[in-house]
Scaffold this motif. Structure first.
Motif, mmCIF file in Angstrom:
data_model
loop_
_atom_site.group_PDB
_atom_site.id
_atom_site.type_symbol
_atom_site.label_atom_id
_atom_site.label_comp_id
_atom_site.label_asym_id
_atom_site.label_seq_id
_atom_site.Cartn_x
_atom_site.Cartn_y
_atom_site.Cartn_z
ATOM 1 N N VAL A 52 13.118 -7.334 -6.403
ATOM 2 C CA VAL A 52 11.749 -7.937 -7.139
ATOM 3 C C VAL A 52 10.532 -7.375 -6.474
ATOM 4 C CG1 VAL A 52 12.899 -9.671 -8.123
ATOM 5 C CG2 VAL A 52 11.538 -10.006 -6.157
ATOM 6 N N VAL A 53 10.436 -6.688 -5.559
ATOM 7 C CA VAL A 53 9.281 -6.349 -4.850
ATOM 8 C C VAL A 53 8.522 -5.109 -5.812
ATOM 9 C CG1 VAL A 53 7.992 -5.209 -3.083
ATOM 10 C CG2 VAL A 53 9.793 -6.760 -2.857
ATOM 11 N N ASP A 54 7.294 -5.495 -5.951
ATOM 12 C CA ASP A 54 6.457 -4.353 -6.684
ATOM 13 C C ASP A 54 5.430 -3.633 -5.548
ATOM 14 O OD1 ASP A 54 4.720 -2.803 -8.007
ATOM 15 O OD2 ASP A 54 3.919 -4.384 -9.298
ATOM 16 N N PRO A 55 6.177 -2.333 -5.162
ATOM 17 C CA PRO A 55 5.253 -2.045 -3.906
ATOM 18 C C PRO A 55 3.749 -1.711 -4.275
ATOM 19 C CG PRO A 55 7.214 -0.575 -4.661
ATOM 20 C CD PRO A 55 7.124 -1.560 -5.590
ATOM 21 N N SER A 56 3.207 -1.806 -5.474
ATOM 22 C CA SER A 56 1.800 -1.748 -5.736
ATOM 23 C C SER A 56 1.143 -2.915 -5.091
ATOM 24 C CB SER A 56 1.624 -1.421 -7.113
ATOM 25 O OG SER A 56 1.683 -2.794 -7.965
ATOM 26 N N ASP A 57 2.121 -4.040 -5.067
ATOM 27 C CA ASP A 57 1.410 -5.137 -4.311
ATOM 28 C C ASP A 57 0.708 -4.696 -2.882
ATOM 29 O OD1 ASP A 57 2.015 -6.739 -6.069
ATOM 30 O OD2 ASP A 57 3.902 -7.843 -5.107
ATOM 31 N N CYS A 58 1.242 -3.612 -2.288
ATOM 32 C CA CYS A 58 0.657 -3.231 -0.956
ATOM 33 C C CYS A 58 -0.739 -2.796 -1.091
ATOM 34 C CB CYS A 58 1.463 -1.953 -0.429
ATOM 35 S SG CYS A 58 3.100 -2.476 -0.146
ATOM 36 N N GLU A 59 -1.072 -2.340 -2.431
ATOM 37 C CA GLU A 59 -2.409 -1.976 -2.654
ATOM 38 C C GLU A 59 -3.400 -3.047 -2.590
ATOM 39 O OE1 GLU A 59 -2.387 0.202 -6.356
ATOM 40 O OE2 GLU A 59 -0.909 1.613 -5.637
ATOM 41 N N LYS A 60 -3.196 -4.008 -2.645
ATOM 42 C CA LYS A 60 -4.068 -5.271 -2.561
ATOM 43 C C LYS A 60 -4.574 -5.738 -1.200
ATOM 44 C CE LYS A 60 -1.887 -6.796 -6.909
ATOM 45 N NZ LYS A 60 -0.515 -7.045 -7.296
ATOM 46 N N ILE A 63 2.067 5.085 1.845
ATOM 47 C CA ILE A 63 0.762 5.125 2.314
ATOM 48 C C ILE A 63 -0.239 4.691 0.949
ATOM 49 C CG2 ILE A 63 -1.045 6.348 3.335
ATOM 50 C CD1 ILE A 63 0.941 8.527 4.009
ATOM 51 N N PRO A 64 -0.449 3.409 0.933
ATOM 52 C CA PRO A 64 -0.820 2.756 -0.380
ATOM 53 C C PRO A 64 -2.378 3.226 -0.644
ATOM 54 C CG PRO A 64 -0.578 0.896 1.134
ATOM 55 C CD PRO A 64 0.049 2.322 1.802
ATOM 56 N N LYS A 65 -2.663 3.345 -1.804
ATOM 57 C CA LYS A 65 -3.880 3.655 -2.307
ATOM 58 C C LYS A 65 -5.281 3.554 -1.741
ATOM 59 C CE LYS A 65 -6.732 4.481 -6.532
ATOM 60 N NZ LYS A 65 -8.005 4.578 -5.675
ATOM 61 N N GLN A 66 -5.163 1.926 -1.264
ATOM 62 C CA GLN A 66 -6.606 1.567 -0.480
ATOM 63 C C GLN A 66 -6.442 2.595 0.939
ATOM 64 O OE1 GLN A 66 -3.802 0.033 -0.335
ATOM 65 N NE2 GLN A 66 -3.913 -1.628 1.092
ATOM 66 N N ALA A 67 -5.478 2.704 1.335
ATOM 67 C CA ALA A 67 -5.310 3.407 2.539
ATOM 68 C C ALA A 67 -5.623 4.894 2.475
ATOM 69 C CB ALA A 67 -3.858 3.339 3.294
ATOM 70 N N ARG A 68 -5.230 5.438 1.362
ATOM 71 C CA ARG A 68 -5.425 6.849 1.134
ATOM 72 C C ARG A 68 -6.855 7.001 0.733
ATOM 73 N NH1 ARG A 68 -0.734 6.440 -2.263
ATOM 74 N NH2 ARG A 68 -2.219 6.433 -3.926
ATOM 75 N N ASP A 69 -7.583 6.169 -0.073
ATOM 76 C CA ASP A 69 -8.969 6.102 -0.034
ATOM 77 C C ASP A 69 -9.858 6.102 1.110
ATOM 78 O OD1 ASP A 69 -8.555 6.332 -2.694
ATOM 79 O OD2 ASP A 69 -8.984 4.082 -3.212
ATOM 80 N N LEU A 70 -9.539 5.103 2.073
ATOM 81 C CA LEU A 70 -10.060 4.838 3.420
ATOM 82 C C LEU A 70 -10.007 6.282 3.974
ATOM 83 C CD1 LEU A 70 -11.370 3.122 5.487
ATOM 84 C CD2 LEU A 70 -9.399 2.143 5.984
ATOM 85 N N LYS A 90 13.658 1.709 -3.421
ATOM 86 C CA LYS A 90 13.651 0.302 -2.533
ATOM 87 C C LYS A 90 12.765 0.622 -1.613
ATOM 88 C CE LYS A 90 17.871 -1.776 -4.309
ATOM 89 N NZ LYS A 90 19.254 -2.108 -4.173
ATOM 90 N N PRO A 91 11.601 0.760 -1.695
ATOM 91 C CA PRO A 91 10.712 1.128 -0.502
ATOM 92 C C PRO A 91 10.228 -0.021 0.261
ATOM 93 C CG PRO A 91 9.292 1.195 -2.341
ATOM 94 C CD PRO A 91 10.751 1.041 -2.902
ATOM 95 N N ALA A 92 10.618 -1.429 -0.420
ATOM 96 C CA ALA A 92 10.199 -2.659 0.432
ATOM 97 C C ALA A 92 10.984 -3.773 -0.192
ATOM 98 C CB ALA A 92 8.639 -2.916 0.187
#
Ligand code: BLA
Length: 511
Positions: A6-14, A200-207, A449-451
């Motif tokens: 049930v993990v949504d990997p986009s949670d990592c972006e938060k 490498i979630p979005k906020q990390a790529r932006d940073l 299943k990345p996470a």
């Protein structure tokens, strides 16, 4: 377990990674205001500076150091006012007691952030910067992206002594692949492996697009809070540009699962866009000191410049090819009156520049097709779909049926298309088709299943296994290359001219 799905990997972006409020153990951090009064300090200052301070917060910096130090630091910050990202002092004697420090300063909001690392005795006083020039010279001699990235990986490994250096390139969907690698013989190869976007979630790529270097010198190392956590206005200190910034625990776990002890990455940025990373691993903890990091930063900056050059050259070459195709097309098509013979010339002239199994020209509702293509009926329905998906003049997909399920009807002939919208009204198209290419992609671990979530906790954990995982890719063609897409963008303009003429002639002929 059940929950693992049930993990949504986009949670990592938060996860707001720039506001972690902690530093790693290799340096301490002090933030001063306009008057050089200390507003924030990490709790490891005593340890790094080798002094005991009762309370740094609220103390003028000159009381913590010497008046001379503050004077020297302040004059260095001129570099920041002039627009440099960071101002640095290497081997500086902060307390006039013989102990030397590397200091890096940058602005964060209204504050100036000082990051201080104890200078380790450098063997023989190596001049790190002087090593960069000959290494970048070897990169410069390579005229292809493959050659340049391969040389860069080797150079960086020589420069740092790290166990593994990779060039990691982002794909259009933000997943990525290791496209070059230099490694110790005992390390298993990662070259060619694909990694999902959530690694490498979005906020990390932006940073990373804004800050060039990261070092995690010990994935098991202690971290220290920056105090106070919030300023008088309730805002936390933004650590985006801080090299001592502690990293997200989920990423540390990821590295431990990969059996990595230290990690470092440099941002490959071309024309303002994060193109990839130079990603480095070491099996054990490993410190790269500030002076060496500066040399690496210079190296990657010069590399970025070379890469942009190579890409510009490729674009110019593609524009040349497009120009000569344009000339031949105009010359040969000029006296053709019908779509079908224009199509023959088009497919002859383009077959070297764009790989396709079939091509359709569709002008004023008239259809002509060559090779492996949808039938006229199938194409008419597809044309309606094209009207919706074309945002630019060129639309490319290697998987038509993903967006357009009816595409499965002609999967035996065409799986991917490169579509050129050749009139302003979005009714006329030249579309190149490619057949299905069943192939396999090797992922580092199962990409679907990345996470997972550990039993009984709410914490997201990265996957445990990075063992190569083979995905068989179906209902797709081979990918359209950047070069082919670029070329079609240029050619589209020529085709618009030609199509306009053909449309006129078709009308005249009818009259
Ligand atoms: C950060 N992930 C990173 C970084 C890399 C990778 C290079 C930058 C930090 C560093 O230099 O180590 C990924 N490292 C890779 C990849 C390879 C590699 C792909 O060597 C390939 C060889 N990661 C996850 C999941 C989450 C996640 C599931 O796998 C989120 C739930 C998050 N990765 C994550 C976060 C960061 C990160 C939050 C930012 C770390 C930081 O800068 O604080």
């Amino acid at each position: 377990d059940e929950l693992s799905d049930v993990v949504d990997p986009s949670d990592c972006e938060k996860d707001p990674i720039h506001l972690v409020g902690r530093v790693q153990s290799f340096g301490c951090l002090i933030a001063v205001d306009r008057n050089w009064v200390i507003r924030h300090a990490s709790t490891n200052c005593d340890q790094i500076l080798g002094k005991e301070f009762a309370n740094l917060i609220g103390m003028p910096l000159r009381e913590a150091m010497t008046a001379q130090s503050v004077h020297d630091l302040r004059s260095k910050t001129q570099l920041l006012i002039q627009g440099n990202r960071a101002a640095r002092l290497f081997g500086y004697d902060l307390f006039e007691n013989g102990r030397r420090f590397d200091i890096s300063m940058h602005h964060s909001g209204d504050l100036t952030v000082l990051e201080i690392e104890a200078k380790q005795a450098s063997p023989g006083g190596r001049d790190e910067l002087s090593l960069v020039q000959p290494l970048i010279e070897r990169v410069r001699r390579k005229k292809t992206i493959e050659g340049a990235t391969h040389e860069a990986a080797r150079a960086l490994k020589a420069l740092t002594g790290l166990d593994r250096v990779m060039v990691y390139r982002f794909e259009a969907d933000d997943s990525g692949a290791v496209i070059a690698e230099a490694r110790e013989a005992e390390m298993p190869p990662y070259l060619g492996l694909r990694y999902p976007a959530s690694d490498i979630p979005k906020q990390a790529r932006d940073l990373y697009a804004r800050s060039p270097v990261r070092l995690i010198s010990d994935v098991n190392g202690a971290t220290y809070p920056v105090e106070p956590q919030f300023d008088a206005k309730g805002a936390p200190l933004d650590l985006s540009q801080a090299v001592t910034r502690a990293v997200a625990p989920v990423h540390l776990e990821y590295l431990r699962n990969m059996e990595v002890g230290a990690s470092m990455s440099l941002s490959i940025v071309s024309r303002g866009v994060l193109w990839g990373l130079m990603a480095c691993h070491h099996r054990e903890a490993f410190h790269v000191d500030a002076e060496k990091r500066s040399a690496m930063e210079l190296f990657v900056q010069l590399f970025n410049y070379e890469l942009t050059q190579i890409e510009t050259d490729l674009e110019l070459a593609a524009a040349d090819v497009a120009a000569s195709i344009h000339d031949r097309l105009i010359e040969r098509i000029v006296d053709r009156k019908d779509l079908a013979s224009a199509l023959d010339i088009l497919s002859e002239e383009l077959s070297d520049a764009v790989g396709f199994d079939g091509v359709v020209i569709y002008v004023n509702g008239t259809y002509a097709g060559r090779g492996e293509v949808p039938t006229e009926e199938e194409f008419r329905r597809l044309a309606a779909h094209l009207g919706e998906v074309h945002r630019n003049g060129v639309y490319a997909t290697e998987n038509i049926s993903a967006q357009y399920p009816e595409g499965l009807d002609f999967l035996d002939r065409a799986a991917g298309m490169l579509s050129l919208s050749v009139s302003r009204t979005k009714r006329d198209y030249v579309v190149f088709f490619r057949k299905e290419l069943v192939r396999s992609v090797l992922w580092a671990g199962n990409p679907s299943k990345p996470a997972s979530i550990e039993n009984g906790t709410k914490r997201i954990s990265p996957r445990k296994s990075f063992a190569a995982w083979q995905e068989v890719v179906k209902s797709r063609s081979g990918p359209w290359s950047r070069r082919e897409i670029r070329l079609s963008e240029t050619l589209r303009v020529s085709l618009m001219e030609i199509v306009l003429k053909l449309a006129d002639e078709a009308r005249d002929a009818r009259q």
